[in-house]
Design an enzyme around this catalytic site. Structure first.
Site, short mmCIF file in Angstrom:
data_model
loop_
_atom_site.label_atom_id
_atom_site.label_comp_id
_atom_site.label_asym_id
_atom_site.label_seq_id
_atom_site.Cartn_x
_atom_site.Cartn_y
_atom_site.Cartn_z
N ARG A 235 35.46 62.09 -13.48
CA ARG A 235 34.59 61.28 -12.62
C ARG A 235 34.63 61.80 -11.18
O ARG A 235 35.68 62.21 -10.70
CB ARG A 235 35.05 59.81 -12.64
CG ARG A 235 34.32 58.99 -13.68
CD ARG A 235 34.87 57.60 -13.79
NE ARG A 235 34.98 56.90 -12.52
CZ ARG A 235 35.27 55.61 -12.41
NH1 ARG A 235 35.48 54.89 -13.48
NH2 ARG A 235 35.35 55.02 -11.23
N ARG B 126 34.98 42.09 -6.35
CA ARG B 126 35.87 43.11 -5.79
C ARG B 126 36.38 42.68 -4.41
O ARG B 126 37.18 43.36 -3.81
CB ARG B 126 35.01 44.33 -5.64
CG ARG B 126 35.45 45.72 -5.90
CD ARG B 126 36.18 46.07 -7.12
NE ARG B 126 36.28 47.51 -7.23
CZ ARG B 126 35.86 48.21 -8.26
NH1 ARG B 126 35.32 47.63 -9.30
NH2 ARG B 126 35.99 49.52 -8.27
N ARG C 6 42.84 61.61 -15.00
CA ARG C 6 41.99 60.92 -15.99
C ARG C 6 40.81 61.79 -16.39
O ARG C 6 40.18 62.45 -15.57
CB ARG C 6 41.49 59.62 -15.37
CG ARG C 6 40.59 58.83 -16.28
CD ARG C 6 40.47 57.41 -15.84
NE ARG C 6 39.63 57.22 -14.66
CZ ARG C 6 39.28 56.02 -14.20
NH1 ARG C 6 39.73 54.93 -14.79
NH2 ARG C 6 38.53 55.92 -13.13
N ARG D 250 40.13 54.57 -2.61
CA ARG D 250 39.89 53.46 -3.54
C ARG D 250 41.10 52.52 -3.60
O ARG D 250 40.95 51.31 -3.67
CB ARG D 250 39.56 54.00 -4.94
CG ARG D 250 38.16 54.61 -5.01
CD ARG D 250 37.99 55.51 -6.20
NE ARG D 250 37.96 54.81 -7.46
CZ ARG D 250 38.22 55.38 -8.64
NH1 ARG D 250 38.55 56.66 -8.71
NH2 ARG D 250 38.15 54.67 -9.74
N LYS E 47 41.73 48.78 -17.01
CA LYS E 47 40.73 47.72 -17.19
C LYS E 47 39.61 48.13 -18.14
O LYS E 47 39.23 47.38 -19.02
CB LYS E 47 40.06 47.44 -15.83
CG LYS E 47 40.50 46.20 -15.15
CD LYS E 47 39.71 45.94 -13.88
CE LYS E 47 39.69 47.05 -12.91
NZ LYS E 47 38.55 47.67 -12.47
#
Ligand code: AMP
Length: 206
Positions: A153, A88, A122, A164, A13
């Site tokens: 992150r 969300r 990532r 998540r 995204k």
């Protein structure tokens, strides 16, 4: 154009949002980025949401909705915007209906089984918001785009990623049907190269 980008964390995204923002000249409103900025600057909002963000859970709806409402009232959003990471859950989607109506909602669809690998590998650029996978950049430490030192992150660790994804399945995925029923939803296949995903998005946006 008022656009919402849906998709699981790690669906690409953020990367697509950067491309869309540039091509269509839309303000890119990422609730995750706004929260991270507040945490970095140790604002009262940042202090409130830091702990919950680190667990992978959602920040409180009232704070999040107020923050988005305020952001959308700014001048640069008058002719359109792109929301990334909001809404969300159904509470947020219904609240948004009260103050803004999206023209189109794009869901970037990636099998959830593939997402954990994407997130855990990532590496993110704090300067240009680029994100890269170690499968492609190996042990490179600096951003291939702007040269800034890449970071991992805080919420891209196995435990938080699992939380998540569980939050996504239970709270965010129902928004797919919510917007399908309103005839706003367009689905693009997120399991292909960045360029191909962007081509599909451009076709949707015309
Ligand atoms: P993201 O960068 O979109 O993956 O968001 C990172 C984290 O920020 C999420 O795991 C949540 O803790 C928080 N967050 C971002 N957007 C929202 C939202 N719309 N509602 C509640 N929490 C959010």
């Amino acid at each position: 154009m008022k656009l919402i980008l849906l998709g699981a964390p790690g669906s690409g995204k953020g990367t697509q949002a950067n491309l869309i923002a540039e091509k269509y000249n839309l303000p890119h409103i990422s609730t995750g980025d706004i929260f991270r900025e507040n945490i970095k600057n140790e604002t009262p909002l940042g202090v409130k949401v830091k702990a919950v963000m680190n667990t992978g859970d959602l920040c409180p709806d009232d704070l999040t909705i107020e923050m988005v409402k305020d952001r959308l009232s700014k001048d640069d959003c008058k002719n359109g915007y792109m929301l990334d990471g909001f809404p969300r859950n159904l509470t947020q989607a219904k609240a948004l209906d009260e103050f803004a109506t999206p023209d189109v909602v794009i869901d970037i669809d990636v099998e959830l089984a593939k997402i954990e690998h994407r997130l855990v590998g990532r590496r993110s650029c704090p300067k240009c918001a680029g994100s890269f996978h170690i499968d492609f950049i190996g042990d490179r430490q600096n951003c291939p785009i702007c040269g800034e030192k890449l970071i991992i992150r805080k919420d891209d660790n196995v435990e938080t990623v699992k939380e998540r994804l569980s939050v996504y399945k239970s709270q965010t995925a129902p928004l797919i049907d919510y917007y399908k029923n309103k005839n706003k939803l367009r689905v693009v296949n997120g399991d292909q190269s960045i360029d191909k995903v962007f081509c599909e998005i451009k076709k949707v946006l015309g």
